[in-house]
Design an enzyme around this catalytic site. Sequence first.
Site, mmCIF file in Angstrom:
data_model
loop_
_atom_site.group_PDB
_atom_site.id
_atom_site.type_symbol
_atom_site.label_atom_id
_atom_site.label_comp_id
_atom_site.label_asym_id
_atom_site.label_seq_id
_atom_site.Cartn_x
_atom_site.Cartn_y
_atom_site.Cartn_z
ATOM 1 N N ASP A 98 0.855 -1.172 0.000
ATOM 2 C CA ASP A 98 0.000 0.000 0.000
ATOM 3 C C ASP A 98 0.898 1.231 0.000
ATOM 4 O OD1 ASP A 98 -2.274 1.713 0.527
ATOM 5 O OD2 ASP A 98 -3.243 -0.034 1.431
ATOM 6 N N ASP A 201 -2.875 4.949 -2.125
ATOM 7 C CA ASP A 201 -3.802 5.476 -1.134
ATOM 8 C C ASP A 201 -4.132 6.956 -1.346
ATOM 9 O OD1 ASP A 201 -4.993 4.975 1.660
ATOM 10 O OD2 ASP A 201 -3.759 6.749 2.031
ATOM 11 N N GLU A 258 -6.628 4.435 -5.391
ATOM 12 C CA GLU A 258 -7.820 4.799 -4.637
ATOM 13 C C GLU A 258 -8.103 6.250 -5.005
ATOM 14 O OE1 GLU A 258 -9.552 5.193 -0.081
ATOM 15 O OE2 GLU A 258 -7.602 5.987 -0.581
ATOM 16 N N HIS A 330 -11.538 -2.368 3.444
ATOM 17 C CA HIS A 330 -11.315 -2.123 4.879
ATOM 18 C C HIS A 330 -11.898 -0.788 5.356
ATOM 19 C CE1 HIS A 330 -8.343 0.225 2.853
ATOM 20 N NE2 HIS A 330 -8.026 0.834 3.972
ATOM 21 N N ASP A 331 -12.428 0.012 4.427
ATOM 22 C CA ASP A 331 -13.014 1.305 4.795
ATOM 23 C C ASP A 331 -14.534 1.273 4.760
ATOM 24 O OD1 ASP A 331 -10.532 2.554 5.069
ATOM 25 O OD2 ASP A 331 -10.457 3.102 2.945
HETATM 26 C C1 GLC Z 1 -7.444 5.663 2.558
HETATM 27 C C2 GLC Z 1 -7.377 4.366 3.320
HETATM 28 C C3 GLC Z 1 -7.942 4.585 4.684
HETATM 29 C C4 GLC Z 1 -7.116 5.628 5.369
HETATM 30 C C5 GLC Z 1 -6.968 6.895 4.534
HETATM 31 C C6 GLC Z 1 -5.849 7.752 5.027
HETATM 32 O O1 GLC Z 1 -8.733 6.081 2.350
HETATM 33 O O2 GLC Z 1 -8.017 3.350 2.620
HETATM 34 O O3 GLC Z 1 -8.014 3.413 5.428
HETATM 35 O O4 GLC Z 1 -7.678 5.933 6.601
HETATM 36 O O5 GLC Z 1 -6.692 6.643 3.199
HETATM 37 O O6 GLC Z 1 -4.613 7.194 4.710
#
Ligand code: GLC
Length: 558
Positions: A98, A201, A258, A330-331
């Site tokens: 990640d 991310d 993402e 996971h979010d």
């Molecule tokens: C992304 C991740 C999340 C995290 C955020 C800040 O959205 O998936 O879990 O809290 O970034 O890094």
Amino acid sequence: MKKKWWHDKVAYQIYPKSFYDSNGDGIGDIQGIIRKLDYLKGLGVDILWLSPIFCSPLADQGYDISDYYNIDPRFGTMEDMDELIAEAKKRDMYILMDLVVNHCSDEHQWFKEAIKNPDGKYGKYFYIRDSKEGGKDLPNWRSYFGGSVWEKLPGYEDKYYLHVFHKKQPDLNWENTEVREEVYKNINWWLDKGLGGFRIDAIINIKKPEVWHDYPADRADGMCSIQNMLAEAEGVGVFLTEMKDRTFKPHDSFSVGEVFDAKPEEVLNFISDDGYFSSMFDFGTTIIGRSGKGWYDWGECKPNQYINAIYNSQNSVQDTGFLSNIIENHDEPRGVSHYLPEGKCTDMGKKMLAAITVMSRGIPFIYQGQEIGMENMEFTSMEQIDDISTIDEYQVCLDAGLSKEAALKVCAKFSRDNARTPMQWTEDIKTAGFTTGKPWLEVNQKCTRINVEQELKDDQSVFHFYQELIKIRKNPEYKETFVYGDFIPQTKPEEEVMAYIRKSEDYAFLVVGNMTDEEKTINVSGEVKEILLANDNEVKIDGTEITLKPFQSFVARV
Ligand code: GLC
Ligand code: CA
């Protein structure tokens, strides 16, 4: 489209802290992942994305990195990581890490140096601003996890640093060439080690607008959503092109972004042939029903909205790019709990969601536990919740006037911890077979009913359904069609049945899923020749007319 090695792959997201604990300390680890590689290979997945396992204070569960070159001892060692990469390779599997580079941890050496000398080299790695008015004269942006994006630089009365996420996640200043060089060096270092690539991310946040200013407040706290500034930020593509050219492209590695809040006219730049990334997640369904006010104001996702979102995103990238298709991550809360109507979270429904997702055009990403139909936890107290975002949203609920009970109910529904409870390997009510010790986060009691051990024994299980879907996708005869074939919708979203044909010169396949608990009849443009897989084999077909039982779903050759 240029063919790439990742196009025909199936991916799986591991949340390492909750996947499998090999040494009894209650925290999942790399050795735990190695022990489960054969299980994952058996499911049919090729690419494993690991949520962050770098050194981290774990304020945001590893999305706050204090050392990009080392593994957090709680997850293992660099030797473990090398072993994981090698063991994966033996099984023709690829490991993604990640890439969290919008921000680092406030415990990263860079930030520590910045505190020592805000005007020096490392001060310029971050966004540090002077304020004589206790931060009131700085832009009124609200961080994603609540509160102002501005936090006092430790040890100073009049200096503040920017964090669009938690205050333990200071934003890195991407305008600074040195920062970008550090990032590229790190990516290449890992890719040289043999990683398959990265999941990237929160990447849209790296570009800030040229001029920073207030926006109209959208809550009583006087602040505004961060989306306002993102909308004004131009030119993220310049950074992303540079990053790709310097790292992913020369390594021919896989990258999946993402990306929220991309400008519509820019979306294809992210994933077309020479796009910034190999792929990006389709969040079209996850964002349905959301409101800027907070979780307490979020609505349901109805079948027609779900179908509409998928048809739209599939149409928008046909031939030009590859999306990564998810039900959850996971979010998010567990997809089966979120998308199936309340009280209807059955194996039929779970398999239906599996079929319509896995057979779409793009790269399927299965989140750990999804393959056995893991459901939301029934949280009865905020004590059971660890996630910083949920804790913030609980407060937002209270501020909006909800009672504690009502606030808990909202949080239980949307909490990211729904997806973060330990993977359910066995029916053991204390550990779910995840650890021999005490799990870091409480186990979901539904493990007595939903666990890997049982799923593997039962040939009608959700697990086996996923396994069959993947087999069909990968069948050498059909692969070309499932990977590159067109996606042709067969219904209107209002019909509440998702139905599409995947078509190439050689084959056409029909995938249908009734998203409701009522019988539905639809008409499709091809006659079924052979059913390849169904969640209920009694399929009513009359020429091109198909009548489906509640949540019935199948894949057929037409
Ligand atoms: C992304 C991740 C999340 C995290 C955020 C800040 O959205 O998936 O879990 O809290 O970034 O890094
Ligand atoms: Ca452990």
